[in-house]
Every structure is written in C-alpha cells, then in structure tokens.
Enzyme design. Structure first.
Site, PDB file in Angstrom:
ATOM      1  N   LYS A  53       0.823  -1.269   0.011  1.00 45.66           N
ATOM      2  CA  LYS A  53      -0.026   0.173   0.081  1.00 45.66           C
ATOM      3  C   LYS A  53       0.864   1.152   0.007  1.00 45.66           C
ATOM      4  O   LYS A  53       0.164   2.310  -0.228  1.00 45.66           O
ATOM      5  CB  LYS A  53      -0.850  -0.072   1.102  1.00 45.66           C
ATOM      6  CG  LYS A  53      -2.106  -0.822   0.996  1.00 45.66           C
ATOM      7  CD  LYS A  53      -3.433  -0.294   1.489  1.00 45.66           C
ATOM      8  CE  LYS A  53      -4.746  -1.277   1.081  1.00 45.66           C
ATOM      9  NZ  LYS A  53      -4.613  -2.683   1.612  1.00 45.66           N
ATOM     10  N   SER A  78      -8.349   0.116   7.779  1.00 43.36           N
ATOM     11  CA  SER A  78      -8.478  -1.037   8.763  1.00 43.36           C
ATOM     12  C   SER A  78      -6.867  -1.168   8.882  1.00 43.36           C
ATOM     13  O   SER A  78      -6.533  -2.050   9.940  1.00 43.36           O
ATOM     14  CB  SER A  78      -9.043  -2.220   8.149  1.00 43.36           C
ATOM     15  OG  SER A  78      -8.100  -2.700   7.303  1.00 43.36           O
ATOM     16  N   TYR A 115       4.210   6.910  12.871  1.00 42.90           N
ATOM     17  CA  TYR A 115       4.701   7.589  11.597  1.00 42.90           C
ATOM     18  C   TYR A 115       4.088   9.129  11.756  1.00 42.90           C
ATOM     19  O   TYR A 115       4.483   9.838  10.879  1.00 42.90           O
ATOM     20  CB  TYR A 115       4.188   7.035  10.402  1.00 42.90           C
ATOM     21  CG  TYR A 115       4.567   5.818   9.943  1.00 42.90           C
ATOM     22  CD1 TYR A 115       6.093   5.766   9.904  1.00 42.90           C
ATOM     23  CD2 TYR A 115       3.864   4.670   9.802  1.00 42.90           C
ATOM     24  CE1 TYR A 115       6.690   4.488   9.653  1.00 42.90           C
ATOM     25  CE2 TYR A 115       4.562   3.539   9.192  1.00 42.90           C
ATOM     26  CZ  TYR A 115       5.864   3.214   9.129  1.00 42.90           C
ATOM     27  OH  TYR A 115       6.389   2.138   8.861  1.00 42.90           O
ATOM     28  N   GLY A 179      -9.379  -7.189  -2.126  1.00 38.74           N
ATOM     29  CA  GLY A 179     -10.078  -6.331  -1.063  1.00 38.74           C
ATOM     30  C   GLY A 179     -11.215  -5.653  -1.716  1.00 38.74           C
ATOM     31  O   GLY A 179     -12.088  -6.037  -2.158  1.00 38.74           O
ATOM     32  N   LEU A 183      -5.225  -3.403  -5.431  1.00 44.92           N
ATOM     33  CA  LEU A 183      -3.963  -4.382  -6.020  1.00 44.92           C
ATOM     34  C   LEU A 183      -4.238  -5.045  -7.335  1.00 44.92           C
ATOM     35  O   LEU A 183      -3.647  -5.092  -8.075  1.00 44.92           O
ATOM     36  CB  LEU A 183      -3.729  -5.200  -4.996  1.00 44.92           C
ATOM     37  CG  LEU A 183      -2.419  -5.945  -5.107  1.00 44.92           C
ATOM     38  CD1 LEU A 183      -1.001  -5.104  -5.280  1.00 44.92           C
ATOM     39  CD2 LEU A 183      -2.247  -7.123  -3.914  1.00 44.92           C
ATOM     40  N   GLU A 204     -10.149 -13.591  -2.933  1.00 44.15           N
ATOM     41  CA  GLU A 204     -10.804 -13.106  -1.547  1.00 44.15           C
ATOM     42  C   GLU A 204     -11.231 -13.986  -0.271  1.00 44.15           C
ATOM     43  O   GLU A 204     -10.944 -15.230  -0.576  1.00 44.15           O
ATOM     44  CB  GLU A 204     -12.498 -12.565  -1.925  1.00 44.15           C
ATOM     45  CG  GLU A 204     -12.434 -11.268  -2.762  1.00 44.15           C
ATOM     46  CD  GLU A 204     -13.675 -11.004  -2.914  1.00 44.15           C
ATOM     47  OE1 GLU A 204     -14.519 -10.088  -2.881  1.00 44.15           O
ATOM     48  OE2 GLU A 204     -14.548 -12.178  -3.487  1.00 44.15           O
ATOM     49  N   GLY A 208     -16.126 -13.198   2.613  1.00 45.89           N
ATOM     50  CA  GLY A 208     -16.505 -11.901   2.076  1.00 45.89           C
ATOM     51  C   GLY A 208     -16.158 -11.787   0.572  1.00 45.89           C
ATOM     52  O   GLY A 208     -15.196 -11.112   0.209  1.00 45.89           O
ATOM     53  N   ASP A 210     -17.748 -10.636  -1.947  1.00 46.99           N
ATOM     54  CA  ASP A 210     -18.422  -9.594  -2.614  1.00 46.99           C
ATOM     55  C   ASP A 210     -17.801  -9.348  -4.092  1.00 46.99           C
ATOM     56  O   ASP A 210     -18.521  -9.128  -5.089  1.00 46.99           O
ATOM     57  CB  ASP A 210     -18.756  -8.436  -1.932  1.00 46.99           C
ATOM     58  CG  ASP A 210     -17.086  -7.858  -1.822  1.00 46.99           C
ATOM     59  OD1 ASP A 210     -16.386  -8.183  -1.049  1.00 46.99           O
ATOM     60  OD2 ASP A 210     -16.821  -6.830  -2.399  1.00 46.99           O
ATOM     61  N   SER A 304       0.737  -9.895  -0.441  1.00 45.10           N
ATOM     62  CA  SER A 304       0.653  -8.384  -0.547  1.00 45.10           C
ATOM     63  C   SER A 304       1.027  -7.701   1.000  1.00 45.10           C
ATOM     64  O   SER A 304       1.436  -6.609   0.994  1.00 45.10           O
ATOM     65  CB  SER A 304      -0.952  -8.106  -0.451  1.00 45.10           C
ATOM     66  OG  SER A 304      -1.798  -9.024   0.334  1.00 45.10           O
TER      67      SER A 304
HETATM   68  C1  LIG Z   1      -5.242  -3.633   1.467  1.00 48.12           C
HETATM   69  C2  LIG Z   1      -4.568  -4.994   1.294  1.00 48.12           C
HETATM   70  C3  LIG Z   1      -5.045  -5.931   0.395  1.00 48.12           C
HETATM   71  C4  LIG Z   1      -6.159  -5.494  -0.531  1.00 48.12           C
HETATM   72  O1  LIG Z   1      -5.710  -4.568  -1.357  1.00 48.12           O
HETATM   73  P1  LIG Z   1      -7.171  -4.005  -2.386  1.00 48.12           P
HETATM   74  O2  LIG Z   1      -6.406  -2.883  -3.094  1.00 48.12           O
HETATM   75  O3  LIG Z   1      -8.117  -3.371  -1.112  1.00 48.12           O
HETATM   76  O4  LIG Z   1      -7.743  -4.904  -2.969  1.00 48.12           O
HETATM   77  C5  LIG Z   1      -4.517  -7.164   0.475  1.00 48.12           C
HETATM   78  N1  LIG Z   1      -3.502  -7.508   1.326  1.00 48.12           N
HETATM   79  C6  LIG Z   1      -3.063  -6.532   2.287  1.00 48.12           C
HETATM   80  C7  LIG Z   1      -1.888  -6.958   2.993  1.00 48.12           C
HETATM   81  C8  LIG Z   1      -3.553  -5.341   2.129  1.00 48.12           C
HETATM   82  O5  LIG Z   1      -2.971  -4.557   3.083  1.00 48.12           O
END
Ligand SMILES: *Cc1c(COP(=O)(O)O)cnc(C)c1O
Length: 319
Positions: A53, A78, A115, A179, A183, A204, A208, A210, A304
């Site tokens: 992110k 979150s 931060y 999510g 990504l 997913e 969840g 969706d 991720s």
């Molecule tokens: C936010 C996040 C996701 C999902 O990413 P999206 O862009 O919301 O689909 C997956 N893994 C981690 C570790 C994340 O922080």
C-alpha cells in the site's frame, strides 16, 4: 469516468523510484513440488511499512498541489493504507489524519501513530466510515485519499506486478489478494501490458466474496463487513474504478477459507522463513486449493503484506 491505463502504472513507477523498495521475488522448491508448477512470490511483505500500500499512497500524495500539501491528507483504513498514508505524508512533509476501526490490529494502530499521523477511532460495525471521512475532510480542508478506488492509488499498486514481470518475464497465471480491488486492478493493467496471455485471478476471503459475486453478476454487490482473519480484505464492495478494470482485465475471482490462510501462513513461516499476514496469504492459498490446472505452469503469487501482531500470529499458527 476515465479509467487509468498501463501508462499510469509506468508513471507511478517513476515517482516511486528511490522511495519504494524493489521487493524480492522469492522461489521455494517445496512450493513448486506441492503444486507441480514454478512459483514466483512477489514479496510485498518486505515493502516499506510492510505492505504494497505504500506504492499507491505515495503515488497519490506525490501528485498533490502545494495547497493540498499544506492542508494535508485524510484517510480511512483498517490498517495498511493508514500506515502507507502516514508514512508517505511524513516523507512529503504534510499533515495526515486517519480514521481507523476499533478492532484494527494494535500493531497497525501503533505503527500509524508512530509515523506521526493523528488516529481517529470509529466502530466499523456501527458507523459509516466513508460518510465520517467525507465529513471530516470537508471540515478540515484535507484531501481524502481512499484505500483503493482512486486512479493514482490503483496505478501505484500496479507497480508491484510490473516489477514482477520485469524481473521474471511472462507468466501463465497471477494470483492477487483482493479487498477493494486496487491491487488487483493495477496488477491486471501490468499483466495485460507485459504478459498478455497471463491469466489474472483475484482472491478473496470466502466469508467476504463480494468481489466474486460482483464479477459474476456484472454489477457491484454490497455485503455486510465480513468476519474473517484476513483483516486487509474486509471490504464491503469493490469501487467504481476497480470494478470496471477488474471486469475488463481479470479472468476470475476465487476465494480462500480462513483455515487455508492459516495453512499458508504456517508454510511461509516454516518453509520460507517469512512473516506474512493472513490477507497476504490469499494468493498462495487459492493457487494451492482452488483446483486450477497449474501443473507445469509459471505462476506468480503476490504476497501483499506482513503486518501481523506476533501474539496474533502465534495464536493463529498454534490453532
Ligand atoms: C489492502 C490490502 C489488500 C487488499 O488490497 P485492495 O487494493 O483493497 O484490493 C490485500 N493485502 C493486504 C496486506 C492489504 O493491506
């Protein structure tokens, strides 16, 4: 609605040069033999602040005007988007305020405060975070940067997959945690440009799904906040941008159970000596269990993120 293209991903990659880590692509012969495939793990658990992110947040904030920089940025998250915005704001020298749910992992709340961001806690099961965030942004003149449904955010997220293809060449399949779809939609832009034949799968939590429902129905489906250990994918719906890009560029949306995520967490820890958060395990869990014919294939898996309290990790791993 003007959808971002791969050019936006390459522009983001330039802005991130020298700011984001170029994360390693790791291999595991044990994983290869489990699946009978060649697996390439893009390890965003080693990204700055511990997840991909940072890429989207830094890309979005680095495009702010002088006036926007002075007033600062507001975000709701979150956890990982919060840390990403907080760190990017600190690097770029602007104020940041973050709305976080009451049940966000303590490590993520602490890191966000660490931060230098102001953290505002809300109840994710009772309050509408998007309305709260919009109200606060208006009052303070801050620019709201959403966690996924924003062209600069999703273009930034796509730079991880771009690096993967740049490093290993074409792939037959790519598995990406899903999510809200930032990504996945960014990764799919990179895949379509750099490895056109590559099948792209979003994954997913089963509780969840969706995104899977939306992909199949051809319209965005809303669900209640799902209860799953994958706290980075507890989103209620895809975004307008992310859904349009996912429809156009993604081959399917799959799911993984919490038990499969725990199994993958243990695998990463024991076999690859990596701490991966539950959401970060979605791609590998589906590659292993979704029943796709991967034998003999070159398979990319985006890991991720790695932000999980050690205590929580131990509880899950021992269960
Ligand atoms: C936010 C996040 C996701 C999902 O990413 P999206 O862009 O919301 O689909 C997956 N893994 C981690 C570790 C994340 O922080």
């Amino acid at each position: 609605m003007l959808l971002p293209t791969y050019d936006d991903v390459t522009a983001a990659a330039q802005r991130l040069q020298g700011q984001a880590h170029r994360t390693p692509v790791l291999r595991s012969s044990t994983a290869d033999s489990l699946l009978g495939a060649q697996l390439f793990f893009k390890c965003e658990n080693y990204q700055r602040m511990g997840a991909f992110k940072f890429r989207g947040a830094f890309n979005a904030l680095s495009k702010f005007s002088e006036a926007q920089r002075r007033a600062g940025v507001l975000a709701f998250s979150s956890g990982n988007h919060a840390q990403a915005i907080a760190l990017s704001a600190r690097i770029l020298g602007m104020p940041a305020a973050i709305l976080m749910p009451h049940d966000a992992p303590q490590a993520k709340v602490d890191a966000t405060r660490g931060y230098g961001a102001e953290v505002i806690i809300f109840d994710r099961y009772k309050e509408d975070r998007e309305a709260l965030a919009r109200g606060l942004a208006d009052k303070r003149g801050m620019t709201l940067i959403p966690p996924y449904d924003h062209p600069d955010v999703l273009a930034g997220q796509g730079t991880a997959a771009k690096e993967l293809f740049d490093e290993v060449g074409g792939l037959d399949a790519l598995f990406v945690p899903l999510g809200g779809g930032g990504l996945l939609s960014g990764s799919a832009l990179a895949a379509r440009a750099l490895s056109p034949g590559c099948k792209v799968y979003g994954v997913e939590p089963e509780a969840g799904n969706d995104g899977q429902q939306s992909f199949r129905a051809g319209r965005i489906i809303d669900i209640a906040t799902p209860r799953t250990i994958a706290d980075g994918a507890q989103t209620q719906h895809l975004g307008e941008y992310t859904f349009a890009l996912i429809r156009a560029n993604v081959d399917d949306v799959l799911t993984a159970t919490d038990a499969q995520l725990v199994e993958a967490m243990r695998f990463f820890a024991e076999r690859m000596k990596m701490l991966v958060e539950p959401t970060g395990c979605l791609g590998f869990a589906a590659a292993r269990h979704a029943g796709l014919p991967l034998a003999g294939k070159r398979v990319g898996v985006v890991i991720s993120g790695g932000n999980v309290d050690l205590r929580r990790f131990a509880e899950l791993a021992a269960a």
